[in-house]
Design an enzyme around this catalytic site. Sequence first.
Site, short mmCIF file in Angstrom:
data_model
loop_
_atom_site.label_atom_id
_atom_site.label_comp_id
_atom_site.label_asym_id
_atom_site.label_seq_id
_atom_site.Cartn_x
_atom_site.Cartn_y
_atom_site.Cartn_z
N HIS A 163 0.76 -1.09 -0.05
CA HIS A 163 0.14 0.10 -0.06
C HIS A 163 0.84 1.28 0.00
O HIS A 163 0.70 2.20 0.87
CB HIS A 163 -0.98 0.14 1.30
C1 LIG Z 1 -0.94 -7.49 -4.93
C2 LIG Z 1 -1.64 -6.23 -4.33
C3 LIG Z 1 -2.59 -6.29 -3.71
C4 LIG Z 1 -3.40 -5.38 -3.33
N1 LIG Z 1 -4.45 -5.63 -2.31
C5 LIG Z 1 -5.58 -4.71 -2.32
C6 LIG Z 1 -6.67 -4.71 -1.62
O1 LIG Z 1 -7.12 -5.88 -1.54
N2 LIG Z 1 -7.43 -3.94 -1.36
C7 LIG Z 1 -6.98 -2.39 -1.71
O2 LIG Z 1 -7.72 -1.38 -1.23
N3 LIG Z 1 -5.73 -2.34 -2.12
C8 LIG Z 1 -5.14 -3.21 -2.41
N4 LIG Z 1 -3.58 -2.99 -3.00
C9 LIG Z 1 -3.36 -1.67 -3.32
C10 LIG Z 1 -4.32 -0.89 -4.39
O3 LIG Z 1 -4.64 -1.72 -5.33
C11 LIG Z 1 -3.19 0.31 -4.84
O4 LIG Z 1 -2.89 1.16 -4.01
C12 LIG Z 1 -4.16 1.15 -5.79
O5 LIG Z 1 -4.29 0.42 -6.72
C13 LIG Z 1 -3.00 2.04 -6.64
O6 LIG Z 1 -3.70 2.95 -7.66
P1 LIG Z 1 -2.78 4.07 -8.61
O7 LIG Z 1 -3.94 4.62 -9.43
O8 LIG Z 1 -2.20 4.91 -7.47
O9 LIG Z 1 -1.68 3.07 -9.54
P2 LIG Z 1 -1.79 2.00 -10.37
O10 LIG Z 1 -3.23 1.34 -10.14
O11 LIG Z 1 -0.96 1.08 -10.14
O12 LIG Z 1 -2.12 2.79 -11.85
C14 LIG Z 1 -1.01 2.98 -12.57
C15 LIG Z 1 -1.15 2.82 -14.03
O13 LIG Z 1 -0.24 3.66 -14.53
C16 LIG Z 1 0.41 2.77 -15.59
N5 LIG Z 1 1.60 3.48 -16.01
C17 LIG Z 1 2.78 3.55 -15.04
N6 LIG Z 1 3.80 4.25 -15.61
C18 LIG Z 1 3.34 4.69 -16.86
C19 LIG Z 1 3.92 5.46 -17.90
N7 LIG Z 1 5.04 5.98 -17.82
N8 LIG Z 1 3.13 5.57 -19.00
C20 LIG Z 1 1.97 4.96 -19.21
N9 LIG Z 1 1.16 4.17 -18.25
C21 LIG Z 1 1.95 4.02 -17.18
C22 LIG Z 1 0.64 1.54 -15.05
O14 LIG Z 1 0.56 0.38 -16.12
C23 LIG Z 1 -0.74 1.44 -14.25
O15 LIG Z 1 -1.88 0.78 -15.13
C24 LIG Z 1 -2.99 -3.98 -3.48
C25 LIG Z 1 -1.68 -3.85 -4.19
C26 LIG Z 1 -1.03 -4.86 -4.78
C27 LIG Z 1 0.11 -4.56 -5.49
#
Ligand SMILES: Cc1cc2nc3c(=O)[nH]c(=O)nc-3n(C[C@H](O)[C@H](O)[C@H](O)COP(=O)(O)OP(=O)(O)OC[C@H]3O[C@@H](n4cnc5c(N)ncnc54)[C@H](O)[C@@H]3O)c2cc1C
Length: 538
Positions: free
Chosen positions: A473
């Site tokens: 997280h």
């Molecule tokens: C294994 C695992 C289990 C988890 N379980 C839970 C859970 O049960 N419940 C919960 O609430 N949270 C959980 N989490 C945490 C939660 O899912 C994350 O905190 C949340 O998804 C983060 O969202 P975000 O939008 O910040 O990033 P992300 O969802 O990671 O999105 C970033 C996106 O940007 C893309 N990207 C990155 N760099 C570039 C670039 N240069 N150009 C174009 N695209 C790019 C990536 O490919 C990705 O699609 C878990 C995390 C993991 C890893």
Amino acid sequence: MEAESFDYIVTGAGSAGCVVAARLSESGKYRVLLLEAGGKDRNFWIHVPMGFSQVYANPRVNWMYESEPEEQLNGRALYQPRGKVLGGTSSINGMVYMRGNAADYDEWRQRGCTGWDWDSVLPYFKKAEHQERGANEFHGIGGPLRVSDQPFHTELARRLVEAAIQAGLPPIEDFNDGRQEGAGYFQSTTGDHRRWSTATAYLRPARNRPNLVVRTNAHAARIDIENGRAVGVTYMNGRAPQTVRVRGEVIVSGGVFNSPQLLQLSGIGPGALLQDKGIPVIRDMPAVGSHLQDHFYVRLAYRCTQPITMNELANSLPRKAIALAQWVLFRSGPLSGNGVTAGAFARSDPRLERPDLQFNFSPWSYASRDRGGAVAHPFPGFSLSAVHLRPDSRGSVRVKSSDPLAPPAIRFNFLQTQSDLQALTAGMRLARKFTQQPALAPYVAEEIIPGPATHSDADFEANIRQNANSNLHPVGTCRMGPDGESVVDPRLRVHGVTGLRVADAAIMPTVPAGNTNAPTIMIGEKAADMILEDARRA
Ligand SMILES: Cc1cc2nc3c(=O)[nH]c(=O)nc-3n(C[C@H](O)[C@H](O)[C@H](O)COP(=O)(O)OP(=O)(O)OC[C@H]3O[C@@H](n4cnc5c(N)ncnc54)[C@H](O)[C@@H]3O)c2cc1C
């Protein structure tokens, strides 16, 4: 040839990026480009609730990062899965729906993030939500994100809840009303017994909009900045770099590791670091990539007296085939839930005002779980993890080179303070206490991790240093705040650069006390609202 141009460009189609792109394109008034480095979410296992173990370490949909060796954890490098696919990490996560404590958000406001206190963010949690239990003061219906009760609770999950209550915790019906303390059942971001990622929730209904262009396998390499304003994005998609221009704003939603990386590659970050890597400095901003924080957890594992755990499923090919058929044909059976159905929130010290520990119960146990995947014990087993929700430790994300495809250096610096160690030790002791209660004790054949010889604080410390891990997280690397100690202001605008925002988990000033997907979706909703509001005012 003139570059294509858009009103808004969103980099990263993850938990937040899909929300932002879908909301900005909703009215039809703006042309929106969503760039995603990964591919389409076609992998079958993404959509099966219990399938998350199959995408935990699959390079086709996962960045599979690793931290630098952690000094306080016996030099271990920590595996960091992150979704690289439409839906981002919401397509590979454990689907637990958790918002955190109301006081977490009130604290954001106290840190100068006006408009982010609990009362202000609650409407966005509700707007996102389609709550299976119906609407009330805390929950919404009609939103894109389906939030459901689990299809079933195992006997062991029910026993765990009973045991935690026997150990002194109050029962709790709803972990998401801002209070948290107690033992009960978790809800999940699933609908019709399928994963409800943000790609499913937000992008799928928007896919036929002519004003929304979604480009997969498109890796943003640089934000183009002219005279202090973001004017476009250069991205790679296997061929020569492409440049797209923006009339309105660029919204960076690459997640906690890739958002600070993209800013640093674009010349926004710690000046000395950028110079060292040969990146022209546009704005010296030490906070970009700093303040990385994460929940820190350790797992206790037990051999079970009865064959009623998921280990028997994991270790039997015929059972797996039957379970698969059940899910494919009827959306039922053991694969229809995420397995993490029960848990608790408690305080590591009674003097604390709110819970700083989360306990997650799983009806399985594993011998190893890392970039090689998860390997179940060859006997019936279950696990209980103790998660410290409010660690003091802070780390960083730094580019290693000017190559946009090279992974950044990730340092958590876990166990920087004695109080982090004490809190997790208290968590382990309390977890063990749950397993010793009349409701659960008959199911315990043997404690495997940390093991019956672990008694003293020194024993627990040794176990934590050897086994504790990031709870996946991570937040804070583009943190929000009013001044130069932060990266974005409370409207998520990058300080000192026009037309550029960050909207994802990276902006959180402190990590909320709970899983981070729902808070990130809330951030996406609020970001889109603020962007549209600013566009109306302009
Ligand atoms: C294994 C695992 C289990 C988890 N379980 C839970 C859970 O049960 N419940 C919960 O609430 N949270 C959980 N989490 C945490 C939660 O899912 C994350 O905190 C949340 O998804 C983060 O969202 P975000 O939008 O910040 O990033 P992300 O969802 O990671 O999105 C970033 C996106 O940007 C893309 N990207 C990155 N760099 C570039 C670039 N240069 N150009 C174009 N695209 C790019 C990536 O490919 C990705 O699609 C878990 C995390 C993991 C890893």
